[in-house]
Design a protein around this motif. Structure first.
Motif, PDB file in Angstrom:
ATOM      1  N   PHE B 350       0.863  -1.179   0.000  1.00 17.28           N
ATOM      2  CA  PHE B 350       0.000   0.000   0.000  1.00 17.28           C
ATOM      3  C   PHE B 350       0.895   1.224   0.000  1.00 17.28           C
ATOM      4  N   SER B 351       0.734   2.074  -1.016  1.00 19.45           N
ATOM      5  CA  SER B 351       1.570   3.270  -1.125  1.00 19.45           C
ATOM      6  C   SER B 351       0.684   4.505  -1.220  1.00 19.45           C
ATOM      7  N   ASN B 352       1.190   5.598  -0.664  1.00 18.39           N
ATOM      8  CA  ASN B 352       0.447   6.854  -0.659  1.00 18.39           C
ATOM      9  C   ASN B 352       1.384   7.986  -1.010  1.00 18.39           C
ATOM     10  N   ARG B 353       0.850   8.954  -1.720  1.00 12.46           N
ATOM     11  CA  ARG B 353       1.647  10.143  -1.988  1.00 12.46           C
ATOM     12  C   ARG B 353       0.777  11.380  -1.770  1.00 12.46           C
ATOM     13  N   VAL B 354       1.382  12.353  -1.124  1.00  8.39           N
ATOM     14  CA  VAL B 354       0.705  13.613  -0.892  1.00  8.39           C
ATOM     15  C   VAL B 354       1.561  14.732  -1.472  1.00  8.39           C
ATOM     16  N   ALA B 355       0.921  15.625  -2.229  1.00 10.49           N
ATOM     17  CA  ALA B 355       1.623  16.807  -2.717  1.00 10.49           C
ATOM     18  C   ALA B 355       1.410  17.916  -1.694  1.00 10.49           C
ATOM     19  N   LEU B 356       2.518  18.328  -1.049  1.00  9.18           N
ATOM     20  CA  LEU B 356       2.399  19.311   0.025  1.00  9.18           C
ATOM     21  C   LEU B 356       2.369  20.732  -0.502  1.00  9.18           C
ATOM     22  N   SER B 357       3.194  20.967  -1.511  1.00  5.43           N
ATOM     23  CA  SER B 357       3.152  22.301  -2.105  1.00  5.43           C
ATOM     24  C   SER B 357       3.458  22.176  -3.584  1.00  5.43           C
ATOM     25  N   GLY B 358       3.265  23.269  -4.319  1.00  3.20           N
ATOM     26  CA  GLY B 358       3.441  23.231  -5.757  1.00  3.20           C
ATOM     27  C   GLY B 358       2.097  23.168  -6.453  1.00  3.20           C
ATOM     28  N   ASP B 359       2.117  23.124  -7.796  1.00  3.96           N
ATOM     29  CA  ASP B 359       0.881  23.287  -8.558  1.00  3.96           C
ATOM     30  C   ASP B 359      -0.145  22.196  -8.294  1.00  3.96           C
ATOM     31  N   ASN B 360       0.272  21.134  -7.713  1.00  6.72           N
ATOM     32  CA  ASN B 360      -0.657  20.028  -7.496  1.00  6.72           C
ATOM     33  C   ASN B 360      -0.974  19.827  -6.012  1.00  6.72           C
ATOM     34  N   ALA B 361      -0.633  20.796  -5.185  1.00  9.32           N
ATOM     35  CA  ALA B 361      -0.742  20.620  -3.741  1.00  9.32           C
ATOM     36  C   ALA B 361      -2.184  20.367  -3.314  1.00  9.32           C
ATOM     37  N   MET B 362      -2.296  19.646  -2.240  1.00  8.49           N
ATOM     38  CA  MET B 362      -3.609  19.317  -1.703  1.00  8.49           C
ATOM     39  C   MET B 362      -4.330  20.575  -1.222  1.00  8.49           C
ATOM     40  N   ILE B 363      -3.538  21.407  -0.547  1.00  9.05           N
ATOM     41  CA  ILE B 363      -4.122  22.649  -0.027  1.00  9.05           C
ATOM     42  C   ILE B 363      -3.964  23.720  -1.100  1.00  9.05           C
ATOM     43  N   SER B 364      -5.083  24.313  -1.501  1.00 11.33           N
ATOM     44  CA  SER B 364      -5.067  25.167  -2.689  1.00 11.33           C
ATOM     45  C   SER B 364      -4.170  26.394  -2.525  1.00 11.33           C
ATOM     46  N   SER B 365      -4.043  26.890  -1.310  1.00 15.11           N
ATOM     47  CA  SER B 365      -3.241  28.097  -1.116  1.00 15.11           C
ATOM     48  C   SER B 365      -1.756  27.839  -1.358  1.00 15.11           C
ATOM     49  N   LEU B 366      -1.340  26.556  -1.325  1.00 11.84           N
ATOM     50  CA  LEU B 366       0.071  26.256  -1.514  1.00 11.84           C
ATOM     51  C   LEU B 366       0.410  25.951  -2.980  1.00 11.84           C
ATOM     52  N   ARG B 367      -0.623  26.073  -3.832  1.00 15.38           N
ATOM     53  CA  ARG B 367      -0.387  25.688  -5.225  1.00 15.38           C
ATOM     54  C   ARG B 367       0.465  26.698  -5.979  1.00 15.38           C
ATOM     55  N   THR B 368       0.601  27.865  -5.437  1.00 19.19           N
ATOM     56  CA  THR B 368       1.419  28.865  -6.105  1.00 19.19           C
ATOM     57  C   THR B 368       2.837  28.890  -5.550  1.00 19.19           C
ATOM     58  N   ALA B 369       3.117  28.051  -4.576  1.00 23.72           N
ATOM     59  CA  ALA B 369       4.456  28.032  -3.984  1.00 23.72           C
ATOM     60  C   ALA B 369       5.493  27.656  -5.033  1.00 23.72           C
ATOM     61  N   PRO B 370       6.680  28.264  -4.982  1.00 25.96           N
ATOM     62  CA  PRO B 370       7.703  27.982  -5.996  1.00 25.96           C
ATOM     63  C   PRO B 370       8.309  26.583  -5.845  1.00 25.96           C
ATOM     64  N   VAL B 371       8.137  26.005  -4.679  1.00 24.76           N
ATOM     65  CA  VAL B 371       8.739  24.696  -4.435  1.00 24.76           C
ATOM     66  C   VAL B 371       7.647  23.634  -4.530  1.00 24.76           C
ATOM     67  N   CYS B 372       7.902  22.609  -5.377  1.00 23.37           N
ATOM     68  CA  CYS B 372       7.000  21.457  -5.410  1.00 23.37           C
ATOM     69  C   CYS B 372       7.534  20.447  -4.401  1.00 23.37           C
ATOM     70  N   TRP B 373       6.689  20.083  -3.496  1.00 25.01           N
ATOM     71  CA  TRP B 373       7.146  19.186  -2.450  1.00 25.01           C
ATOM     72  C   TRP B 373       6.145  18.043  -2.295  1.00 25.01           C
ATOM     73  N   ASP B 374       6.622  16.835  -2.535  1.00 27.05           N
ATOM     74  CA  ASP B 374       5.775  15.641  -2.406  1.00 27.05           C
ATOM     75  C   ASP B 374       6.318  14.748  -1.304  1.00 27.05           C
ATOM     76  N   LEU B 375       5.417  14.009  -0.721  1.00 29.32           N
ATOM     77  CA  LEU B 375       5.787  13.103   0.360  1.00 29.32           C
ATOM     78  C   LEU B 375       5.110  11.767   0.088  1.00 29.32           C
ATOM     79  N   SER B 376       5.799  10.678   0.336  1.00 25.21           N
ATOM     80  CA  SER B 376       5.123   9.392   0.152  1.00 25.21           C
ATOM     81  C   SER B 376       5.455   8.438   1.286  1.00 25.21           C
ATOM     82  N   VAL B 377       4.521   7.590   1.554  1.00 28.69           N
ATOM     83  CA  VAL B 377       4.688   6.574   2.588  1.00 28.69           C
ATOM     84  C   VAL B 377       4.145   5.269   2.010  1.00 28.69           C
TER      85      VAL B 377
END
Lengths: 382, 698
Positions: B350-377
């Motif tokens: 079972f794998s999960n990935r969350v986009a924390l910031s960047g154009d695909n971020a989960m939280i809409s306010s972080l979608r304009t952040a210059p850094v794309c940051w993903d996390l997976s477990v």
């Protein structure tokens, strides 16, 4: 770039391509190095047979020349350049008889017969899974694991001894013995065969087969211990038999048998991967696996055959035993009493041969082929 | 381009107040179900891969499509030779064992994945790559370190290198809802290899693919051994026939591919059944061996990938495999052996990935952040069980829990990945013996990996990269529990890799050269605690597994390719690889002969060159493989020297329409110069050989 530079570059390129190309494969030349001092006794030198790991086809023959002190590796291929695939796969035993050298090449299923002076091939005797050889009169006797296989599910395979006429190199008779027979020895008109049962783990054989040489039939068995290996006759007409044990509960041991009545007259806690009897002494070397410590217990002992007891717990007296990784063979020069010990190391890289003085002090050491095992001395021609 | 059917899932998603569905596919790119034009789709894929965020952080090599088809290779092992940094141990012939070793770490360190899930061999860790025919393989890719994405199962993080085999995915041209391919290959060694592929569009969202293949070869071929004396005259020269290299194998596979908005699934079943001879070593007085091996491998596996909400993806994998192997030595000159082993595996992931910031971020306010940051477990569980009928066999069982956490950051021209893997192994034995009363106890292992990629100029496809990875392989069941040989005290075998590399790609709009690509990597690897078989005991051939080895590998891999265009619609691609490796055995300082010696069968130099010409339906391929001098042992002495070998292969194929169907004809000639060589000492390889292929595409 001018013309000269192009020339240099193109020559370099061509040289590189040629260097990377295949070339004709040469017969591997022998290599000689001086290791000992010239020594004049009636012993001319000795042959050393390297087993070579199974499947590697790296059984090779080395020679030490006492008159010059030179050790020469891999003399067979040079002496017999036209033999296809050289000496063969797994050289298990070697003996000199008359003016001939007999090498038992286990996985090549043959006995290679060579001239004792030149190592030139005289012929071969095909015996599947052949193990050890001994001689009596005009015959050579060879043990083989490859007897008939039983039809029951155990698929147990009985071993046999082949009798070979040394004049014709023909097998003239076969005699079934125990399971997976290893060494064999002659006392009087009887042949004694140490049966191992090495393929039948954990149901090892534990007998010595007795063969009447006149009728060449097995006339009896002597119960000794599991997984027998070496068997040698001493000058008092007794037999010394080594048992490998079962590698777990039953430790390796050395037994003395009186062939007259088949009784075990002595039982010693001595492991003998290899042994050599000279005079009243048995020299043994061993690596005995210890499951508790997951290491090999290494030993170099001398047994007095009259007193039937260990008289030395380490015949290497100068501390050089710590250099030896895997003692595999031991042989004593019958004239000088120099002690030779072979080191098989990890079985897949070249081993070493150590020569110690009778006092157990290192005289010299030389690289051999892979898994150096049997040594046979050759006397000067009269 | 994506399908929006009225599926239940789609409705459910809406019910779940799943807003902003239009971007869902940016993350998971589901196979487009109803694409009308394959070419258009492939172009789209190219565009996607060219984007910076998709550029590989890690050295990756891929072979697929026409290039793979043109290489006239029978198995995946044959194709893997064209990767740099790879050594193939090939015991010869169609049925002979072939293993793949990447950057001299040892073949047990390569993870082999089939359609995304690892093919394990808990018994001995070796996957015979010769068993995988290329018939239905669309692409093979090789990663040093690990696949350069973080959204993957924990198992994907668990090897020093990974080889992915991807089977063909159904694609349908517009107005067509099935594909059928019939193929017959026949050639030297008595090869007969018919296969069939059937693909059906069951609905817009569910596709079926089924294939079956039969391989037979008697495996006999002539080989020549020759040696010369010092003066160059022939010492001996012999020609013999390689015997007991026959094979008879069946493969059948069926899979369903499903698509749904934001997700896809794949379920497949695999069956392989074979009997083969083991040709064995050719030694003095022995020209034929008679050992046999039977393999029956079956597995079912499934994968489900789904974007639940924007910025969150999940993936589930499951597999059950059941492998039976029987080995028979009927040769009465050797010990009679007839052993059967059955191993089973259950695998869940079972794998999960969350986009924390960047154009695909989960939280809409972080979608304009210059850094794309993903996390997976991700978390995996694996169960292995081995049964065998040999004497004193202990019936080992293993539970493995893998947990991985990974993160990925893009910031302007910089891309970073870091992962950490926790491994927990629990062994149990079911029939303890006197000598093996308990099972091995392995300590939990935590192993990291870090990857960096930097693009100095936005306009140039130039990347600098580096990685570090520390990983291990667990001792196999054979290492630990094989009767008499196994050693339950064994520790894992660790590898540490340091790599630095450069990659440059350029497309040219005009001129004869249409594209060029250049990759180079330098690396330093260490293998510690290397598991070796060492002799033990009393002069019988008895061995014991030990953690004794230490190897250092310094090397470089270079890949280059050039594509030309000509006015006459002739396309030419040339490609080359070069590998330098210094792989030194530093196991035992007491042994001057082997200490620092090049390890067995690793050449210092090896290279390949391929050329592919395409003109209308005509394809011409040429391939050259060179493996330089080697030693068969780390004692680098003349007795252990192995000559270089090199082969020239050529294939020509032509495709043409015949009525409504298309026909493809191909002829392959391998080892054109009939070189007589050995990859492994005493295992002669075939000389010139060839095959003809006829394919009908309905």
């Amino acid at each position: 770039m001018d013309k000269g530079q192009w020339k240099i570059i193109s020559v370099a390129l061509i040289a590189m391509v040629l260097a990377g190309c295949r070339h004709d494969e040469p017969v591997l030349p022998s290599e000689t190095e001086q290791v000992g001092e010239a020594d004049q006794t009636e012993i001319a030198g000795f042959y050393l047979l390297n087993e070579g790991n199974m499947g590697s086809n790296k059984a090779t023959l080395d020679y030490y020349d006492y008159s010059s002190g030179n050790y020469t590796r891999n003399i067979y291929a040079t002496a017999n350049p036209n033999v296809v695939k050289e000496l063969g796969d797994v050289g298990n035993d070697m003996q000199l008889y008359g003016e001939r050298l007999y090498a038992v090449i286990n996985c090549s299923n043959k006995i290679e017969v060579m001239d004792a002076r030149t190592a030139k091939r005289i012929g071969q005797i095909d015996i599947p899974n052949c193990r050890y050889i001994c001689f009596s009169g005009q015959y050579a006797y060879v043990t083989s694991y490859a007897g008939p296989v039983s039809l029951d599910p155990s698929k147990a395979q009985i071993g046999y001894v082949a009798r070979i006429d040394t004049a014709t190199l023909e097998i003239t008779a076969q005699c079934l013995v125990g399971y997976q027979p290893d060494e064999l020895a002659v006392v009087g008109d009887k042949l004694y065969v140490a049966n191992s049962g090495g393929y039948m783990v954990p149901n090892y054989d534990h007998t010595v087969s007795v063969i009447d040489l006149n009728t060449f039939t097995e006339i009896g068995k002597i119960d000794v211990a599991p997984n027998l290996h070496r068997i040698r006759a001493d000058r008092y007409g007794r037999l010394w038999v080594s048992s490998r044990g079962d590698y777990y509960d039953i430790p390796p041991k050395l037994f003395c048998i009186d062939p007259k009545d088949g009784s075990v007259v002595s039982e010693l806690d001595v492991a003998a991967s290899d042994m050599d009897i000279v005079g009243d002494s048995i020299y043994t070397c061993a690596t005995a696996w210890d499951y508790i410590h997951m290491t090999d217990a290494v030993s170099y002992k001398i047994v007095d055959i009259k007193r039937m007891e260990v008289v030395s717990d380490n015949f290497i007296t100068d501390g050089n035993d710590s250099q030896i990784t895997k003692p595999y063979g031991v042989k004593i020069n019958p004239r000088t009493r120099e002690i030779f010990v072979t080191d098989a190391k990890n079985y897949v890289t070249p081993g070493d041969l150590y020569c110690f003085s009778p006092e157990g002090v290192l005289k010299w050491k030389v690289r051999t082929g892979d898994i150096p095992s049997s040594i046979t001395f050759i006397y000067k021609q009269q | 381009m994506r399908h929006r059917g009225n599926t239940l899932f789609y409705t459910l998603l809406f019910v779940c107040a799943y807003a902003g569905h239009a971007y869902a596919h940016d993350v998971v790119t589901p196979e487009v179900a109803d694409t009308s034009d394959i070419r258009q789709r492939e172009m789209e894929e190219v565009t996607v891969t060219a984007r910076h965020r998709e550029a590989p952080v890690l050295p990756v090599q891929k072979l697929g499509g026409e290039r793979l088809e043109g290489l006239s290779t029978q198995s995946v092992a044959d194709a893997a030779r064209y990767f740099s940094g790879v050594q193939i141990k090939d015991f010869g012939g169609v049925g002979g064992l072939k293993t793949v070793d990447v950057r001299s770490l040892g073949s047990n360190h390569l993870g082999v994945f089939y359609d995304g899930i690892e093919i394990g061999n808990a018994q001995n860790g070796t996957v015979d790559m010769g068993k995988f025919s290329l018939d239905n393989i669309e692409e093979i890719s090789l990663y040093n370190g690990q696949k350069s994405e973080i959204f993957q199962s924990a198992q994907d993080f668990g090897s020093a290198g990974t080889l992915y085999m991807k089977t063909r995915r159904p694609r349908f041209e517009k107005g067509k809802n099935y594909n059928v391919q019939l193929c017959m290959k026949a050639g030297t060694f008595g090869l007969a290899n018919p296969s069939i592929l059937y693909e059906q569009k069951l609905s817009d969202n569910v596709h079926l693919s089924a294939s079956a293949e039969f391989t037979y070869a008697h495996g006999r071929y002539h080989f020549r051994n020759r040696k010369v004396t010092a003066d160059g005259t022939t010492a001996w020269d012999t020609v013999a026939v390689r015997q007991n290299g026959d094979i008879r194998a069946w493969r059948a596979e069926a899979g369903f591919f499903g698509y749904l908005p934001g997700g896809k699934w794949h379920v497949k079943g695999y069956f392989y059944d074979s009997e083969r001879g083991i040709p064995g070593a050719i030694v003095n007085n022995v020209w034929k061996n008679s050992q046999r091996q039977w393999d029956r491998n079956a597995f079912v596996q499934g994968n489900f990938t789904y974007t639940a909400v924007r910025g969150y993806d999940m993936q589930m994998n499951a597999k059950y495999s059941n492998d039976r192997m029987r080995y028979l030595n009927p040769d009465t000159t050797l010990m009679y052996i007839d052993n059967t082993f059955l191993q089973q595996e259950i695998y869940l992931s079972f794998s999960n990935r969350v986009a924390l910031s960047g154009d695909n971020a989960m939280i809409s306010s972080l979608r304009t952040a210059p850094v794309c940051w993903d996390l997976s477990v991700s978390a995996d569980w694996k169960w292995n069980y081995l049964k065998g009928d040999m004497a004193n066999f202990v019936y080992p069982e293993r539970n493995t829990v893998l947990a991985a956490a990974a993160t990925q950051v893009y910031w302007k021209y910089l891309k970073m990945q870091a992962s950490v893997l926790g491994t927990f192994v629990f062994d149990k034995i079911h029939q303890p013996t006197l000598t093996m009363p308990t099972a091995s106890k392995q300590k939990p292992q935590v192993t990291p990996a870090v990857f960096l990629s930097y693009q100095p100029y936005l306009k140039e496809e130039l990347y600098l990269r580096a990685f570090y990875k520390h990983i291990f392989r667990m001792p196999t069941f054979n290492d630990l529990y094989y009767t008499d040989i196994g050693n339950i005290a064994l520790q894992p075998e660790y590898t540490t890799q340091y790599d630095g590399g450069i990659q440059y790609d350029k497309q040219f709009a005009q001129g004869a050269v249409s594209s060029l690509s250049l990759r180079a990597d330098g690396y330093f690897n260490q293998v510690k605690n290397k598991i070796l078989a060492v002799p033990k005991g009393n002069s019988q051939y008895r061995w014991q597994m030990m953690n004794l080895g230490y190897v250092e590998i310094r090397g470089c891999d270079v890949n280059a390719s050039l594509t030309f265009r000509t006015p006459h619609k002739v396309y030419i691609t040339i490609a080359g690889t070069y590998t330098y490796q210094k792989a030194q055995d530093f196991s035992d300082p007491k042994e001057p002969l082997t200490y620092g010696g090049q390890i067995a069968y690793v050449p210092w130099h090896s290279c390949t060159a391929t050329a592919h010409l395409n003109w209308r339906g005509l394809h011409v391929n040429y391939a050259f493989v060179y493996v330089g001098e080697r030693y068969d042992n780390s004692a680098n002495i003349p007795a252990n020297y192995e000559q270089p070998w090199y082969t020239h292969d050529m294939s020509v194929s032509y495709e043409m329409p015949v009525g409504k169907t298309r026909m493809q004809f191909a002829v392959e000639i391998n080892n054109m110069l009939n070189q007589q060589y050995e990859v492994i000492r005493n295992y002669p390889m075939p000389g010139i050989n060839g095959k003809g292929i006829v394919k009908v595409i309905l």
